[in-house]
Write an enzyme that holds these catalytic residues in place. Structure first.
Site, mmCIF file in Angstrom:
data_model
loop_
_atom_site.group_PDB
_atom_site.id
_atom_site.type_symbol
_atom_site.label_atom_id
_atom_site.label_comp_id
_atom_site.label_asym_id
_atom_site.label_seq_id
_atom_site.Cartn_x
_atom_site.Cartn_y
_atom_site.Cartn_z
ATOM 1 N N SER A 166 61.882 -26.737 -28.193
ATOM 2 C CA SER A 166 60.754 -26.640 -29.110
ATOM 3 C C SER A 166 59.621 -27.469 -28.511
ATOM 4 C CB SER A 166 61.180 -27.196 -30.477
ATOM 5 O OG SER A 166 60.089 -27.247 -31.359
ATOM 6 N N LYS A 192 60.275 -22.381 -28.205
ATOM 7 C CA LYS A 192 59.652 -22.287 -29.532
ATOM 8 C C LYS A 192 58.314 -23.000 -29.469
ATOM 9 C CE LYS A 192 60.912 -24.675 -33.481
ATOM 10 N NZ LYS A 192 61.922 -25.073 -34.496
ATOM 11 N N LEU A 193 57.260 -22.254 -29.819
ATOM 12 C CA LEU A 193 55.913 -22.837 -29.810
ATOM 13 C C LEU A 193 55.523 -23.204 -31.224
ATOM 14 C CD1 LEU A 193 54.065 -20.183 -27.593
ATOM 15 C CD2 LEU A 193 55.140 -22.315 -26.841
ATOM 16 N N LYS A 194 54.860 -24.320 -31.384
ATOM 17 C CA LYS A 194 54.308 -24.677 -32.696
ATOM 18 C C LYS A 194 52.949 -24.000 -32.832
ATOM 19 C CE LYS A 194 57.546 -27.521 -34.063
ATOM 20 N NZ LYS A 194 58.295 -27.384 -35.326
ATOM 21 N N ASP A 219 56.676 -21.402 -34.543
ATOM 22 C CA ASP A 219 57.001 -22.157 -35.758
ATOM 23 C C ASP A 219 55.724 -22.749 -36.350
ATOM 24 O OD1 ASP A 219 58.084 -23.667 -37.776
ATOM 25 O OD2 ASP A 219 59.241 -25.010 -36.476
ATOM 26 N N ASN A 221 55.597 -24.393 -39.459
ATOM 27 C CA ASN A 221 55.844 -25.507 -40.385
ATOM 28 C C ASN A 221 54.942 -25.419 -41.624
ATOM 29 O OD1 ASN A 221 56.561 -27.165 -37.491
ATOM 30 N ND2 ASN A 221 57.986 -27.364 -39.183
ATOM 31 N N GLU A 248 58.452 -18.650 -37.692
ATOM 32 C CA GLU A 248 59.218 -19.532 -38.573
ATOM 33 C C GLU A 248 58.313 -20.205 -39.607
ATOM 34 O OE1 GLU A 248 61.249 -22.398 -36.149
ATOM 35 O OE2 GLU A 248 61.884 -23.605 -37.848
ATOM 36 N N ASP A 273 62.752 -22.054 -42.545
ATOM 37 C CA ASP A 273 63.308 -23.357 -42.179
ATOM 38 C C ASP A 273 63.232 -24.247 -43.432
ATOM 39 O OD1 ASP A 273 63.890 -25.884 -41.138
ATOM 40 O OD2 ASP A 273 62.298 -25.910 -39.655
ATOM 41 N N LYS A 297 70.120 -25.799 -40.316
ATOM 42 C CA LYS A 297 70.116 -27.226 -39.990
ATOM 43 C C LYS A 297 71.063 -27.868 -40.986
ATOM 44 C CE LYS A 297 65.332 -27.500 -38.277
ATOM 45 N NZ LYS A 297 63.969 -28.049 -38.485
ATOM 46 N N GLY A 325 66.728 -27.986 -34.715
ATOM 47 C CA GLY A 325 66.845 -29.402 -34.365
ATOM 48 C C GLY A 325 65.860 -30.247 -35.139
HETATM 49 O O1 OSB Z 1 60.332 -27.431 -37.762
HETATM 50 O O2 OSB Z 1 61.906 -27.107 -36.424
HETATM 51 C C1 OSB Z 1 61.107 -27.866 -36.947
HETATM 52 C C2 OSB Z 1 61.356 -31.306 -35.311
HETATM 53 C C3 OSB Z 1 61.268 -32.109 -36.426
HETATM 54 C C4 OSB Z 1 61.106 -31.532 -37.661
HETATM 55 C C5 OSB Z 1 61.030 -30.161 -37.792
HETATM 56 C C6 OSB Z 1 61.121 -29.337 -36.685
HETATM 57 C C7 OSB Z 1 61.265 -29.940 -35.418
HETATM 58 C C8 OSB Z 1 61.304 -29.201 -34.179
HETATM 59 C C9 OSB Z 1 61.988 -29.858 -32.994
HETATM 60 O O3 OSB Z 1 60.765 -28.140 -34.013
HETATM 61 C C10 OSB Z 1 63.339 -29.364 -32.818
HETATM 62 C C11 OSB Z 1 64.155 -30.101 -31.797
HETATM 63 O O4 OSB Z 1 64.848 -31.059 -32.164
HETATM 64 O O5 OSB Z 1 64.157 -29.683 -30.666
HETATM 65 MG MG MG Z 2 60.859 -25.364 -38.069
#
Ligand code: OSB
Ligand code: MG
Length: 404
Positions: A166, A192-194, A219, A221, A248, A273, A297, A325
């Site tokens: 990620s 995975k790109l934010k 992702d 969020n 996501e 998520d 998770k 993660g």
């Molecule tokens: O949204 O998946 C998420 C890390 C912290 C909180 C939320 C997220 C994440 C990540 C990192 O995307 C995932 C990783 O541990 O590689």
């Molecule tokens: Mg996520």
């Protein structure tokens, strides 16, 4: 009693006694600051739980075994309401008195004993994981095999899981491409790109142009929650041409209907998520069409037993799952690898090497091989050992509670 592969009892028998719990607050510096819509931080301030269990040895006599679990709550309540200092407070005030009072060494008892306590799923999951790890180490069973044995799917655990990384929000497309270049050269075949409004089509297009075959996730969020629905939908539908495996959590944590409406307008599958906090919310989301892919998770779901139930439900409904993660240390990452070895984890998850986030970890390393996989460690329990000197170096606070 159900039996896990290897002939070990799938639930701890009466011959295990709880000795006590130790809470360790460890602060590990990150190699680079982690920047995303779910918080920004430059060190992983994590609560680790050590369970000590006394069990009857295989050759008679008693032996003491440690097991470890990690609370995946972030340092600040920016992903979910839980956060590290709060988890510590809840542990001292509610969880430890309840578990020590019950005096159980059974991981299966953690959720029922703590059912009076609303929420706080990540810290509950850490206690469950610690007891499970201790028990499995005592009877010589790998967590991957135990969890696969628990699953109704009746299939064996895989020996390796496909790695995935990620990538946080970058400052420019050039910086992002440089980071993705680094990860693909290390063997990662899934990235995975934010994304967020204004940082979506451009980075996705740039990465896709350069790596046509890369398995790509995006992702958000929840970053599109504040836009009017049609604007969120229009922006996200521009991602449809780039072959994303999923987008996501585009909308808010509690916006199931919004996600269902959005799913009808997008070609890209929606994965949830933050919105999925139990088996019930997963069932609802799938039923109303709010998602067609599920991020599992164990922390967010309140434990590994619940995570296996989610895995099974999704398998029955033909919904692919992947293991998310939380920037965990090796304690949490090794447990994630064990979980992701279950057969319906058919999409690669956030399963990256220890070195992705940390120069030094509290456990031995998890590594990505040239074939882009992480091997399930061969040892019992989660299969990684917590190193005392690393723990001493990173811990800022620790305390022991003895069982009565
Ligand atoms: O949204 O998946 C998420 C890390 C912290 C909180 C939320 C997220 C994440 C990540 C990192 O995307 C995932 C990783 O541990 O590689
Ligand atoms: Mg996520």
């Amino acid at each position: 009693m159900a039996r896990a592969p290897g002939g070990a009892p799938s639930s701890p028998g009466p011959m295990a006694r709880l000795v006590g719990f130790e809470l360790v607050r460890a602060v590990l510096p990150l190699r680079q600051p982690w920047v995303s819509g779910a918080g920004c931080f430059s060190e992983r301030d994590s609560l680790l739980v050590r369970a000590m269990v006394r069990h009857e040895g295989r050759t008679g006599g008693w032996a003491e075994v440690d097991g470890w679990g990690e609370c995946t709550a972030l340092p600040e309540p920016t992903y979910s309401p839980e956060y590290t200092a709060g988890a510590l407070e809840v542990s001292e005030r509610y969880i430890l008195p309840a578990l020590l009072g019950a005096g159980t060494a059974r991981a299966e008892d953690v959720a029922p004993v703590l059912s009076f306590l609303k929420g706080h799923r990540m810290v509950k999951a850490a206690f469950e994981a610690a007891l499970l790890d201790a028990r499995l180490r005592a009877c010589g069973v790998r967590m991957a095999d135990f969890l696969a044995g628990l699953s109704r799917r009746g299939q064996k655990a895989r020996e390796a899981v496909t790695a995935g990384v990620s990538v946080g929000l970058a400052r420019s497309p050039a910086e992002l491409l440089e980071q993705v270049e680094q990860y693909t050269s290390e063997g990662y075949g899934r990235v995975k790109l934010k994304i967020m409004p204004g940082w979506d089509e451009e980075p996705v297009a740039a990465v896709r142009r350069r790596w046509p075959a890369l398995v790509l996730f995006a992702d958000a969020n929840g970053a599109y929650a504040d836009l009017p629905f049609t604007e969120a939908s229009d922006r996200l539908s521009r991602l449809d041409g780039y072959g994303l495996a999923c987008v996501e959590q585009p909308l808010g944590d509690d916006d199931m209907m919004g996600h269902a409406q959005l799913a009808r307008r997008l070609a890209t599958p929606i994965c949830l998520d933050e919105a999925l906090t139990s088996l019930g919310s997963v069932a609802t989301a799938i039923k109303i069409g709010a998602c067609s892919v599920v991020s599992v998770k164990a922390g967010r779901l309140g434990g590994f037993f619940e995570a296996v139930r989610v895995h099974d439900l999704c398998a029955e409904l033909d919904v692919p799952v992947w293991c998310g993660g939380m920037v965990e240390t090796g304690v949490g990452r090794a447990a994630n690898v064990a979980l992701a070895a279950l057969p319906n984890f058919s999409l690669p998850g956030d399963l990256s090497a220890s070195s992705r986030f940390f120069e030094k970890d509290v456990t031995g390393p998890l590594e990505v091989g040239h074939d882009g996989t992480i091997r399930v460690p061969p040892g019992p329990g989660s299969g990684v050992a917590v190193r005392d000197e690393a723990l001493a170096a990173f811990s800022v606070w620790r305390r022991w509670w003895a069982a009565g």
